[in-house]
Scaffold this motif. Sequence first.
Motif, PDB file in Angstrom:
ATOM      1  N   ALA A 264       0.715  -1.140  -0.174  1.00 34.60           N
ATOM      2  CA  ALA A 264       0.127   0.253   0.041  1.00 34.60           C
ATOM      3  C   ALA A 264       0.939   1.345   0.034  1.00 34.60           C
ATOM      4  O   ALA A 264       0.315   2.150  -0.631  1.00 34.60           O
ATOM      5  N   PHE A 265       2.097   1.252   0.945  1.00 32.21           N
ATOM      6  CA  PHE A 265       2.916   2.492   0.736  1.00 32.21           C
ATOM      7  C   PHE A 265       3.690   2.570  -0.682  1.00 32.21           C
ATOM      8  O   PHE A 265       3.578   3.662  -1.025  1.00 32.21           O
ATOM      9  N   ALA A 266       3.802   1.629  -1.230  1.00 32.12           N
ATOM     10  CA  ALA A 266       4.751   1.584  -2.467  1.00 32.12           C
ATOM     11  C   ALA A 266       3.446   2.468  -3.691  1.00 32.12           C
ATOM     12  O   ALA A 266       4.210   3.172  -4.186  1.00 32.12           O
ATOM     13  N   PHE A 267       2.272   1.878  -3.474  1.00 32.56           N
ATOM     14  CA  PHE A 267       1.452   2.409  -4.363  1.00 32.56           C
ATOM     15  C   PHE A 267       0.948   3.964  -4.123  1.00 32.56           C
ATOM     16  O   PHE A 267       1.029   4.841  -4.877  1.00 32.56           O
ATOM     17  N   SER A 269       2.516   6.400  -1.970  1.00 32.67           N
ATOM     18  CA  SER A 269       3.624   7.142  -1.818  1.00 32.67           C
ATOM     19  C   SER A 269       4.842   7.131  -2.839  1.00 32.67           C
ATOM     20  O   SER A 269       5.511   8.187  -3.131  1.00 32.67           O
ATOM     21  N   LEU A 270       4.724   5.871  -3.557  1.00 28.00           N
ATOM     22  CA  LEU A 270       5.789   5.706  -4.246  1.00 28.00           C
ATOM     23  C   LEU A 270       5.345   5.625  -5.978  1.00 28.00           C
ATOM     24  O   LEU A 270       6.098   5.773  -6.828  1.00 28.00           O
ATOM     25  N   LYS A 271       4.202   5.537  -5.838  1.00 27.77           N
ATOM     26  CA  LYS A 271       3.308   5.294  -7.145  1.00 27.77           C
ATOM     27  C   LYS A 271       3.826   4.183  -7.955  1.00 27.77           C
ATOM     28  O   LYS A 271       4.078   4.151  -9.233  1.00 27.77           O
ATOM     29  N   LEU A 272       4.343   3.029  -7.084  1.00 31.39           N
ATOM     30  CA  LEU A 272       4.710   2.001  -7.727  1.00 31.39           C
ATOM     31  C   LEU A 272       4.003   0.742  -7.514  1.00 31.39           C
ATOM     32  O   LEU A 272       3.324   0.561  -6.296  1.00 31.39           O
ATOM     33  N   VAL A 273       3.723  -0.133  -8.300  1.00 26.23           N
ATOM     34  CA  VAL A 273       2.986  -1.441  -8.042  1.00 26.23           C
ATOM     35  C   VAL A 273       3.826  -2.725  -7.862  1.00 26.23           C
ATOM     36  O   VAL A 273       4.524  -2.952  -8.522  1.00 26.23           O
ATOM     37  N   VAL A 274       3.617  -3.092  -6.452  1.00 29.37           N
ATOM     38  CA  VAL A 274       4.553  -4.063  -6.159  1.00 29.37           C
ATOM     39  C   VAL A 274       3.888  -5.141  -5.460  1.00 29.37           C
ATOM     40  O   VAL A 274       3.025  -5.032  -4.752  1.00 29.37           O
ATOM     41  N   GLU A 275       4.420  -6.340  -5.659  1.00 31.21           N
ATOM     42  CA  GLU A 275       3.468  -7.662  -5.212  1.00 31.21           C
ATOM     43  C   GLU A 275       3.974  -7.762  -3.764  1.00 31.21           C
ATOM     44  O   GLU A 275       5.148  -7.398  -3.347  1.00 31.21           O
ATOM     45  N   GLY A 278       7.660  -8.974  -3.475  1.00 30.03           N
ATOM     46  CA  GLY A 278       8.522  -8.092  -3.731  1.00 30.03           C
ATOM     47  C   GLY A 278       8.563  -6.939  -2.990  1.00 30.03           C
ATOM     48  O   GLY A 278       9.542  -5.930  -2.901  1.00 30.03           O
ATOM     49  N   ALA A 279       7.848  -6.912  -1.948  1.00 31.04           N
ATOM     50  CA  ALA A 279       7.693  -5.413  -0.859  1.00 31.04           C
ATOM     51  C   ALA A 279       8.291  -5.758   0.607  1.00 31.04           C
ATOM     52  O   ALA A 279       8.367  -5.081   1.548  1.00 31.04           O
ATOM     53  N   VAL A 280       8.866  -7.177   0.727  1.00 33.35           N
ATOM     54  CA  VAL A 280       8.996  -7.689   2.009  1.00 33.35           C
ATOM     55  C   VAL A 280      10.250  -6.548   2.460  1.00 33.35           C
ATOM     56  O   VAL A 280      10.548  -6.317   3.866  1.00 33.35           O
ATOM     57  N   ALA A 281      11.278  -6.296   1.558  1.00 36.78           N
ATOM     58  CA  ALA A 281      12.448  -5.560   1.960  1.00 36.78           C
ATOM     59  C   ALA A 281      11.834  -4.159   2.314  1.00 36.78           C
ATOM     60  O   ALA A 281      12.577  -3.605   3.326  1.00 36.78           O
ATOM     61  N   LEU A 282      11.156  -3.715   1.655  1.00 36.08           N
ATOM     62  CA  LEU A 282      10.608  -2.393   2.086  1.00 36.08           C
ATOM     63  C   LEU A 282       9.820  -2.446   3.422  1.00 36.08           C
ATOM     64  O   LEU A 282       9.832  -1.640   4.242  1.00 36.08           O
ATOM     65  N   ALA A 283       9.184  -3.429   3.631  1.00 38.33           N
ATOM     66  CA  ALA A 283       8.635  -3.558   4.714  1.00 38.33           C
ATOM     67  C   ALA A 283       9.463  -3.597   5.913  1.00 38.33           C
ATOM     68  O   ALA A 283       9.279  -3.172   6.892  1.00 38.33           O
ATOM     69  N   ALA A 284      10.468  -4.106   5.878  1.00 37.70           N
ATOM     70  CA  ALA A 284      11.743  -4.299   6.883  1.00 37.70           C
ATOM     71  C   ALA A 284      12.263  -2.996   6.955  1.00 37.70           C
ATOM     72  O   ALA A 284      12.560  -2.592   8.283  1.00 37.70           O
ATOM     73  N   ALA A 285      12.239  -2.085   5.992  1.00 40.30           N
ATOM     74  CA  ALA A 285      12.808  -0.715   6.357  1.00 40.30           C
ATOM     75  C   ALA A 285      11.644   0.080   6.977  1.00 40.30           C
ATOM     76  O   ALA A 285      11.909   0.762   8.106  1.00 40.30           O
ATOM     77  N   LEU A 286      10.474  -0.157   6.416  1.00 39.93           N
ATOM     78  CA  LEU A 286       9.274   0.775   7.044  1.00 39.93           C
ATOM     79  C   LEU A 286       9.138   0.569   8.708  1.00 39.93           C
ATOM     80  O   LEU A 286       8.671   1.384   9.360  1.00 39.93           O
ATOM     81  N   LEU A 315      -4.600  -2.581  -0.123  1.00 36.05           N
ATOM     82  CA  LEU A 315      -4.978  -1.200  -0.188  1.00 36.05           C
ATOM     83  C   LEU A 315      -5.937  -0.939   0.824  1.00 36.05           C
ATOM     84  O   LEU A 315      -5.974   0.071   1.570  1.00 36.05           O
ATOM     85  N   ALA A 316      -6.713  -1.862   1.224  1.00 34.71           N
ATOM     86  CA  ALA A 316      -7.832  -1.580   2.082  1.00 34.71           C
ATOM     87  C   ALA A 316      -7.331  -1.844   3.552  1.00 34.71           C
ATOM     88  O   ALA A 316      -8.011  -1.425   4.366  1.00 34.71           O
ATOM     89  N   GLY A 317      -6.269  -2.397   3.338  1.00 31.35           N
ATOM     90  CA  GLY A 317      -5.485  -2.543   4.863  1.00 31.35           C
ATOM     91  C   GLY A 317      -6.378  -3.699   5.779  1.00 31.35           C
ATOM     92  O   GLY A 317      -6.079  -3.690   6.999  1.00 31.35           O
TER      93      GLY A 317
END
Length: 317
Positions: A264-267, A269-275, A278-286, A315-317
Amino acid sequence: MVSFDDVRTAAVRLSGVTVRTPLLRSDALDAICGGNVWLKPECLQRTGSFKIRGAYNRLAALTPGERARGVVAFSSGNHAQGVALAARLLGIDATIVMPRDAPAVKVAATRDYGADVVFYDRYTEDRAVIAQQLAEVTGATVVPSYDDPYIVAGQGTAGLEVAEQLAAIDVVADVALVCCGGGGLASGFALGSGLPVVTVEPTGYDDVARSLAGGAIVPVDSPRATICDALQTLVMVPLTFDILRDHATTGVAVTDAEAAAAVAFAFRSLKLVVEPGGAVALAAALTGRVDLHGKTAVVVLSGGNIDAEVFARCLAG
């Protein structure tokens, strides 16, 4: 083993075939993490993930006789698409063994690239055995998703690109956070970039982190459903283990909820579609699972092949 020179050789093979994905940054992400974060969006790669790098490098190295007999691979979807497209580009017949619960978007894309798909039950059947049986009938070459030096070297070109891109802007990174299933991308990235790597896996599938911490390969002990379908690898292999161990790699895990929040953050705030996988590294940072305060980090977004229904739920959380 795989060397830095092997990664460079792979980069030559992939020139003009794969996309040199950019390095991106976000003020919002930097503020959350307290550091300087550079994103490597492999979700923008051909086939929607980094997997085309290793797949094409492996298939391009086949002999004419091997090409004529075709290839067989097994994958939940991203490696499947990488092999299917690489095979089409090189004029090779491909059969992919995929789990019945693989995302529909990944199955459809694999077929669209021209590969035949054979389904299996990921909880009761062994995909590697099925692939080997198919290969024995036709004489095809089995193309694993990470247990192959050519595959690792190909994935390492993402790390090589990062090293070159950082050097071009005179930035020195402290660490790279890399999504991890069997360790093919993480081990290749360590070789290609020269950066300290932290692998990020889904909770329950953190066998790479546990193996590296314990000094010996340990498998996933209780497989279960996860939103991170791309990272449901049950055990790493000596090839990836040895590379990651030699590079003093460490690992962390994130929950499905954290991975979904990163999607959801990638979509937003970053305007990127990530599965999710593919988003777990971003999750570890966030989440601060890896503390990036005062550090310069590279975070790999390894894929963006996500079903609309799963994307809506994220996206719905």
